[in-house]
Enzyme design. Structure first.
Site, short mmCIF file in Angstrom:
data_model
loop_
_atom_site.label_atom_id
_atom_site.label_comp_id
_atom_site.label_asym_id
_atom_site.label_seq_id
_atom_site.Cartn_x
_atom_site.Cartn_y
_atom_site.Cartn_z
N MET A 182 0.83 -1.22 0.00
CA MET A 182 0.00 0.00 0.00
C MET A 182 0.87 1.27 0.00
O MET A 182 0.69 2.15 -0.83
CB MET A 182 -0.91 -0.05 1.24
CG MET A 182 -1.82 1.12 1.36
SD MET A 182 -3.13 0.86 2.57
CE MET A 182 -2.27 0.33 4.04
N LEU A 183 1.82 1.35 0.90
CA LEU A 183 2.68 2.53 0.95
C LEU A 183 3.66 2.53 -0.22
O LEU A 183 3.95 3.59 -0.81
CB LEU A 183 3.44 2.57 2.29
CG LEU A 183 4.42 3.72 2.48
CD1 LEU A 183 3.70 5.09 2.37
CD2 LEU A 183 5.12 3.63 3.84
N THR B 76 3.07 -7.21 7.89
CA THR B 76 2.22 -6.17 8.50
C THR B 76 0.94 -6.72 9.14
O THR B 76 0.10 -5.93 9.58
CB THR B 76 1.83 -5.12 7.44
OG1 THR B 76 1.21 -5.79 6.34
CG2 THR B 76 3.03 -4.34 6.96
N TYR C 261 4.21 -8.02 16.53
CA TYR C 261 4.44 -7.13 15.39
C TYR C 261 5.28 -5.93 15.84
O TYR C 261 6.30 -5.60 15.21
CB TYR C 261 3.10 -6.68 14.79
CG TYR C 261 3.22 -5.55 13.80
CD1 TYR C 261 3.74 -5.76 12.53
CD2 TYR C 261 2.82 -4.25 14.14
CE1 TYR C 261 3.86 -4.72 11.62
CE2 TYR C 261 2.93 -3.20 13.23
CZ TYR C 261 3.45 -3.45 11.98
OH TYR C 261 3.58 -2.40 11.08
N1 LIG Z 1 -0.46 -0.47 7.39
C1 LIG Z 1 -0.37 0.28 8.47
O1 LIG Z 1 -1.40 0.70 9.06
C2 LIG Z 1 0.98 0.65 9.03
C3 LIG Z 1 1.04 1.38 10.23
C4 LIG Z 1 2.30 1.73 10.73
C5 LIG Z 1 3.44 1.38 10.05
N2 LIG Z 1 3.35 0.65 8.90
C6 LIG Z 1 4.59 0.29 8.21
O2 LIG Z 1 4.58 0.89 6.93
C7 LIG Z 1 5.26 0.05 5.99
C8 LIG Z 1 4.36 -0.20 4.79
O3 LIG Z 1 3.17 -0.84 5.23
P1 LIG Z 1 2.03 -1.28 4.19
O4 LIG Z 1 0.76 -1.33 4.96
O5 LIG Z 1 2.14 -0.48 2.95
O6 LIG Z 1 2.48 -2.78 3.90
P2 LIG Z 1 1.79 -3.87 2.95
O7 LIG Z 1 0.74 -3.26 2.09
O8 LIG Z 1 1.41 -5.03 3.82
O9 LIG Z 1 2.99 -4.29 2.00
C9 LIG Z 1 4.10 -4.92 2.53
C10 LIG Z 1 4.93 -5.43 1.36
O10 LIG Z 1 6.05 -6.14 1.94
C11 LIG Z 1 6.48 -7.04 0.97
N3 LIG Z 1 7.18 -8.17 1.57
C12 LIG Z 1 6.74 -9.03 2.52
N4 LIG Z 1 7.67 -9.97 2.76
C13 LIG Z 1 8.72 -9.71 1.94
C14 LIG Z 1 9.97 -10.32 1.71
N5 LIG Z 1 10.37 -11.43 2.39
N6 LIG Z 1 10.81 -9.78 0.79
C15 LIG Z 1 10.45 -8.66 0.10
N7 LIG Z 1 9.26 -8.04 0.26
C16 LIG Z 1 8.40 -8.56 1.17
C17 LIG Z 1 5.24 -7.52 0.20
O11 LIG Z 1 5.68 -7.62 -1.14
P3 LIG Z 1 4.93 -8.48 -2.30
O12 LIG Z 1 3.53 -7.91 -2.37
O13 LIG Z 1 5.73 -8.18 -3.52
O14 LIG Z 1 4.95 -9.91 -1.87
C18 LIG Z 1 4.22 -6.41 0.44
O15 LIG Z 1 3.84 -5.77 -0.77
C19 LIG Z 1 5.65 -1.21 6.77
O16 LIG Z 1 6.97 -1.07 7.21
C20 LIG Z 1 4.72 -1.20 7.96
O17 LIG Z 1 5.28 -1.88 9.07
C21 LIG Z 1 2.15 0.29 8.37
#
Ligand SMILES: NC(=O)c1ccc[n+]([C@@H]2O[C@H](COP(=O)([O-])OP(=O)(O)OC[C@H]3O[C@@H](n4cnc5c(N)ncnc54)[C@H](OP(=O)(O)O)[C@@H]3O)[C@@H](O)[C@H]2O)c1
Length: 302
Positions: free
Chosen positions: A37-38, A86, A149
């Site tokens: 998403m980000l 996540t 987490y």
């Molecule tokens: N979502 C929230 O509310 C939230 C809140 C606070 C902080 N954050 C932080 O913000 C960041 C972005 O979050 P998001 O919600 O955008 O995450 P997300 O949509 O869940 O996307 C995470 C991505 O990580 C990739 N990934 C997972 N395992 C992997 C691996 N072994 N090697 C390479 N890539 C891998 C996946 O890639 P593929 O799709 O290509 O498999 C996925 O697209 C994260 O660091 C999260 O901890 C998120």
């Protein structure tokens, strides 16, 4: 830190600048988690630069040799590390996988970033805090995650700080935006199907639009900032208040009832108040992100 260590670190940072100096115009940017998403929002915000969008197929961050080889080839000025495990409840059920990706994976990225003189930006979370402070959290407040987490993301912070001096850590919360699975879409879907919803009213956060955070990331990166920042849309709300606003702005008329978290037992405990004060942005007079209500309105309009 001992004087000798400080000198070594300063030299390291100087070397990083010398070998991979930031160009005035186009930067080489590598984005991990680019399909997330980000990650998708980052690709758009950095589109004026030379972006290499990395999915897990392009780079499995749990492999140090793969990270080393890729960054040695790409030599990006910045790595924006948005790949993560996540699933907050999933991390309780499969903690080893959460640590493999968020701790070991981030350690690999930090190692490869340092060896290849890349600057590194790591996204972290409000869930590094326990939510018991009764005021919004500043960047230097004591961390104490209450779930796996949060502990795994905190381990990632530790490796970024200790292995890659040229780093930024950006803690954010409650992300929503196009191309992801998030609270806003879930509430809209449920409100279309049901007249009554129950949503928890005893956890407060600052919801944050991915494109706003990505635009701010561009400012921080272009300004060569270092250290830890909190970055969220302004204001805060409970999930119940958030849901009420989502339903009203969407023109839906489902009724929403506030309930305690105990109504929906879940594997992961969550902090009751994980609102992040964007204090370093304030101190540096960097314009804060707009209110979460305004960001939500923009998202729902599209
Ligand atoms: N979502 C929230 O509310 C939230 C809140 C606070 C902080 N954050 C932080 O913000 C960041 C972005 O979050 P998001 O919600 O955008 O995450 P997300 O949509 O869940 O996307 C995470 C991505 O990580 C990739 N990934 C997972 N395992 C992997 C691996 N072994 N090697 C390479 N890539 C891998 C996946 O890639 P593929 O799709 O290509 O498999 C996925 O697209 C994260 O660091 C999260 O901890 C998120």
């Amino acid at each position: 830190m001992l004087p000798a260590e400080r000198t070594e670190r300063q030299l390291d940072m100087q070397n990083q600048g010398d070998d991979n100096t930031l160009p005035r115009s186009e930067m080489r940017i590598a984005i991990t988690g680019a399909n997330g998403m980000l990650g998708q929002a980052l690709c758009k915000s950095f589109s004026e630069h030379s972006v290499r969008a990395l999915s897990s197929k392009d780079l499995d961050i749990t492999s140090l040799p793969a990270a080393r080889a890729l960054f040695s080839d790409l030599r990006p000025h910045w790595i924006l590390h948005a790949a993560a495990f996540t699933d907050v409840d999933g991390a309780e059920l499969n903690a080893a996988e959460a640590y493999r990706i968020n701790a070991l994976g981030t350690r690999n990225i930090a190692t490869a970033a340092f060896e290849n003189q890349c600057r590194l930006l790591y996204y972290s979370t409000d869930y590094v805090f326990d939510g018991k402070l009764n005021r919004s959290y500043r960047e230097w407040d004591s961390v104490c995650p209450v779930n796996e987490y949060g502990r795994s993301k905190l381990a990632g912070e530790f490796f970024v700080r200790s292995l890659c001096p040229a780093h930024l850590i950006v803690r954010t919360s409650g992300l929503f935006g196009p191309g992801g699975s998030h609270f806003v879409d879930k509430i809209v879907q449920r409100a279309k199907k049901k007249d009554h919803l129950q949503v928890v009213d005893d956890q407060r956060v600052s919801p944050t639009l991915t494109s706003d955070l990505a635009d701010l990331t561009l400012c921080l990166v272009a300004a060569e900032k270092r250290g830890t920042y909190h970055a969220t849309n302004s204001g805060d709300c409970s999930w119940y208040e958030f849901a009420c606003k989502i339903v009203s702005l969407s023109g839906l008329d489902a009724q929403i009832d506030p309930v305690a978290s105990s109504t929906f037992p879940s594997p992961a405990q969550r902090p009751p108040f994980s609102v992040l004060s964007n204090y370093f942005l304030e101190l540096e007079r960097i314009p804060l992100l707009r209110s979460w209500e305004s960001a939500l309105g923009s998202f729902l309009e599209v």
